[in-house]
Design a protein around this motif. Structure first.
Motif, PDB file in Angstrom:
ATOM      1  N   ARG A 108       0.819  -1.211   0.000  1.00 35.15           N
ATOM      2  CA  ARG A 108       0.000   0.000   0.000  1.00 35.15           C
ATOM      3  C   ARG A 108       0.850   1.257   0.000  1.00 35.15           C
ATOM      4  N   ARG A 133       0.171 -13.216  -6.349  1.00 35.70           N
ATOM      5  CA  ARG A 133       0.043 -11.854  -6.890  1.00 35.70           C
ATOM      6  C   ARG A 133       0.404 -10.793  -5.853  1.00 35.70           C
ATOM      7  N   ILE A 187      -3.151  -3.859 -12.492  1.00 36.38           N
ATOM      8  CA  ILE A 187      -3.126  -3.853 -11.028  1.00 36.38           C
ATOM      9  C   ILE A 187      -4.504  -4.244 -10.500  1.00 36.38           C
ATOM     10  N   LYS A 188      -5.539  -3.712 -11.117  1.00 30.36           N
ATOM     11  CA  LYS A 188      -6.892  -4.052 -10.686  1.00 30.36           C
ATOM     12  C   LYS A 188      -7.373  -5.252 -11.495  1.00 30.36           C
ATOM     13  N   THR A 234      -9.913  -6.373   2.165  1.00 29.68           N
ATOM     14  CA  THR A 234      -9.652  -5.064   2.770  1.00 29.68           C
ATOM     15  C   THR A 234     -10.194  -3.953   1.873  1.00 29.68           C
ATOM     16  N   PRO A 235     -11.075  -3.106   2.413  1.00 34.28           N
ATOM     17  CA  PRO A 235     -11.609  -2.018   1.582  1.00 34.28           C
ATOM     18  C   PRO A 235     -10.529  -0.970   1.318  1.00 34.28           C
ATOM     19  N   ARG A 236     -10.567  -0.400   0.128  1.00 33.86           N
ATOM     20  CA  ARG A 236      -9.597   0.642  -0.222  1.00 33.86           C
ATOM     21  C   ARG A 236     -10.265   1.938  -0.614  1.00 33.86           C
ATOM     22  N   TYR A 265      -8.161   5.542   7.738  1.00 30.88           N
ATOM     23  CA  TYR A 265      -8.863   4.258   7.727  1.00 30.88           C
ATOM     24  C   TYR A 265      -8.561   3.437   6.468  1.00 30.88           C
ATOM     25  N   GLY A 266      -7.702   3.982   5.624  1.00 35.04           N
ATOM     26  CA  GLY A 266      -7.276   3.236   4.441  1.00 35.04           C
ATOM     27  C   GLY A 266      -8.343   3.115   3.371  1.00 35.04           C
ATOM     28  N   ILE A 267      -9.338   4.002   3.406  1.00 29.41           N
ATOM     29  CA  ILE A 267     -10.441   3.885   2.444  1.00 29.41           C
ATOM     30  C   ILE A 267     -10.617   5.189   1.656  1.00 29.41           C
ATOM     31  N   GLU A 325      -9.412   5.943  -1.406  1.00 32.22           N
ATOM     32  CA  GLU A 325      -9.323   5.879  -2.870  1.00 32.22           C
ATOM     33  C   GLU A 325     -10.719   6.098  -3.457  1.00 32.22           C
ATOM     34  N   ASP A 355      -9.673  -4.350  -1.987  1.00 32.96           N
ATOM     35  CA  ASP A 355      -8.482  -4.834  -2.667  1.00 32.96           C
ATOM     36  C   ASP A 355      -8.894  -6.009  -3.567  1.00 32.96           C
ATOM     37  N   GLN A 360      -6.859  -8.179  -5.380  1.00 39.45           N
ATOM     38  CA  GLN A 360      -5.813  -9.145  -5.802  1.00 39.45           C
ATOM     39  C   GLN A 360      -6.238 -10.606  -5.696  1.00 39.45           C
ATOM     40  N   LEU A 385     -13.932  -4.628   8.206  1.00 38.18           N
ATOM     41  CA  LEU A 385     -13.517  -3.309   7.714  1.00 38.18           C
ATOM     42  C   LEU A 385     -14.370  -2.888   6.524  1.00 38.18           C
TER      43      LEU A 385
END
Lengths: 306, 306
Positions: free
Chosen positions: A210, A285, B13-14, B208-210, B232-234, B236, B264, B266, B289
């Protein structure tokens, strides 16, 4: 016997904060209990997960105190002990430990490097640790970290990148139990008059990257790349960056910029120092993205620092 | 027989982009093959992972064409078939399908709601789909999504939040195979003169939510919250937000703001429509989360839109 049952604070988004506030019960539990009439110490495993696996790790004694046996039980077992105690009062627990400290054996750091074409005597080190705790295989801790860096070196060579600095990949030994690899590396580095411009450590697992934590000088430069990092999901840049294996380099030279790869931390303590830290629990990945992220960080460091 | 063996482009990446560029071979493979002298179509599973599991899903026929059997094989099997073909030429393959389309059965959407105290006739819907593909349990697709929204509703009630709009949690049925739940929901909504201010869909797994993808009006408002979301890492936030189950609401009312939770991605296609999409492969913390992130999104929508 004493049960130290402090649980992870689930409200911390970054699980390393929860670890940090609980780890003392494992590290110092036997020292805390020494003044009391205690036969043994049982600690709750340091994990977010409710599982049946002990999560173990380093524990300290002091020469001046009685050395009381200490052992981790699974979070599920700690909850059960606590519950039965609450309804039955004092419990009888069988406690048998078979672990022992064996004599030291000769061991080594493993190093690969590619020479810089501008500042060959100035080094950017990246690595993780080659040893692991005895439970599991150490696949995330820290097989993933050393593979991140080894693969980053391969990537940089594969794309034909000519680094300005010497890029060195280091598998440090004995991180878990004395950090003698890190100390010896720093000692030899000083003896050889090496200058470490920066040192990157990956020791937070092989999960989706991240971003990066780093020292302030590098951070101010790296922020110029933030928009470029965003599409790759690695734009979270924060102050920090220390690590057990690279800390000694900073002590020698306060200008050395320390960097840590910061992967998603949600699953790290599910497997940390437990029998579940195995190859099968590393996602291909996620691991590859981490390696690519390390390569990106090394490129930025190589371009931005002299 | 024909093997359609287009692999995921690992450089995306996505992972949903990789899915998007390969999914046509599963959806239209039988239609493409119909004009040729082909007995059956085998497709490579739509997955990033090299595994032994078929990843299945919807496939289309047209009434005017010959309906050729089509089946997914695992990515490992597709690689093996391709390899053997490259060295041995034409291969003989046993092909046996036991699937069948059963008669329709009555089914239903499941709905929970809490009334708004300011605009009770204006609705914010959130949900996922209650059905799943037949392989596995549909734990990520879309058990996670419906639990995200159900738990978000519980969170909002638990903290005593008084919503301005009516907040509705919907488990849509038949997303995988006709979206009749979504169509019926939109039809009844129109009949009842309901106005959907916004609709949020969680159908990208319990990882994990982004952040969130959303329509432009809401996006411009949500950006004011970005700094609050960051810890909170969210944080994006991107333009987008459509989804199979909420799309029909947008067709009715172009002002309805569509939102998607973006976790995420992946590991999503490791388990997608395969026997590995089971409860054990959903991580508790990652799921929680996600639910908290949905609650946050609903709060922002409720505050920012009228």
């Amino acid at each position: 016997m004493v049960l130290l049952n402090r649980a992870f604070e689930e409200e911390n988004i970054k699980t390393f904060f929860s670890y940090g506030s609980c780890v003392t019960q494992r590290v110092y539990g036997a020292i805390w209990a020494a003044p009391y009439d205690v036969k043994a110490v049982i600690i709750r495993s340091l994990s977010n997960s409710c599982d049946m696996n002990p999560h173990t790790g380093v524990t300290y004694y002091e020469d001046s105190i009685t050395k009381i046996p200490i052992a981790a039980v699974s979070t599920a077992a700690a909850d059960a002990l606590s519950y039965f105690y609450s309804i039955e009062g004092p419990l009888s627990v069988n406690f048998e430990l078979k672990c022992e400290t064996l004599p030291d054996r000769l061991s080594a750091n493993v190093i690969a490097e590619t020479k810089g074409n501008e500042f060959s005597n100035r080094i950017i080190a990246m690595g993780g640790h080659f040893d692991s705790w005895d439970e599991g295989e150490g696949a995330h801790d820290d097989g993933a970290g050393i593979m991140h860096c080894f693969e980053a070196l391969r990537i940089l060579k594969k794309i034909g990148y000519q680094p300005r600095h010497t890029i060195r990949c280091v598998f440090w030994i004995n991180e878990e139990n004395g950090m003698r690899g890190a100390l010896k590396y720093a000692e030899l580095s000083e003896l050889n008059n090496e200058i470490h411009v920066a040192a990157l450590e990956s020791d937070r697992g092989g999960f989706t990257p991240r971003g990066f934590a780093m020292d302030s000088v590098l951070l101010s430069r790296a922020k110029n790349y933030q928009d470029l990092l965003r599409p790759y999901g690695i734009s979270e840049l924060e102050l920090g960056g220390g690590g057990v294996d690279i800390g000694p380099l900073k002590k020698q030279n306060k200008n050395t910029q320390l960097v840590a790869l910061v992967p998603d931390s949600q699953r790290y303590f599910d497997v940390h120092h437990a029998e579940t830290d195995v190859f099968e629990n590393v996602n291909k990945r996620e691991l590859e993205l981490g390696a690519a992220a390390v390569a990106v960080a090394i490129y930025i460091i190589d371009q931005e620092l002299d």
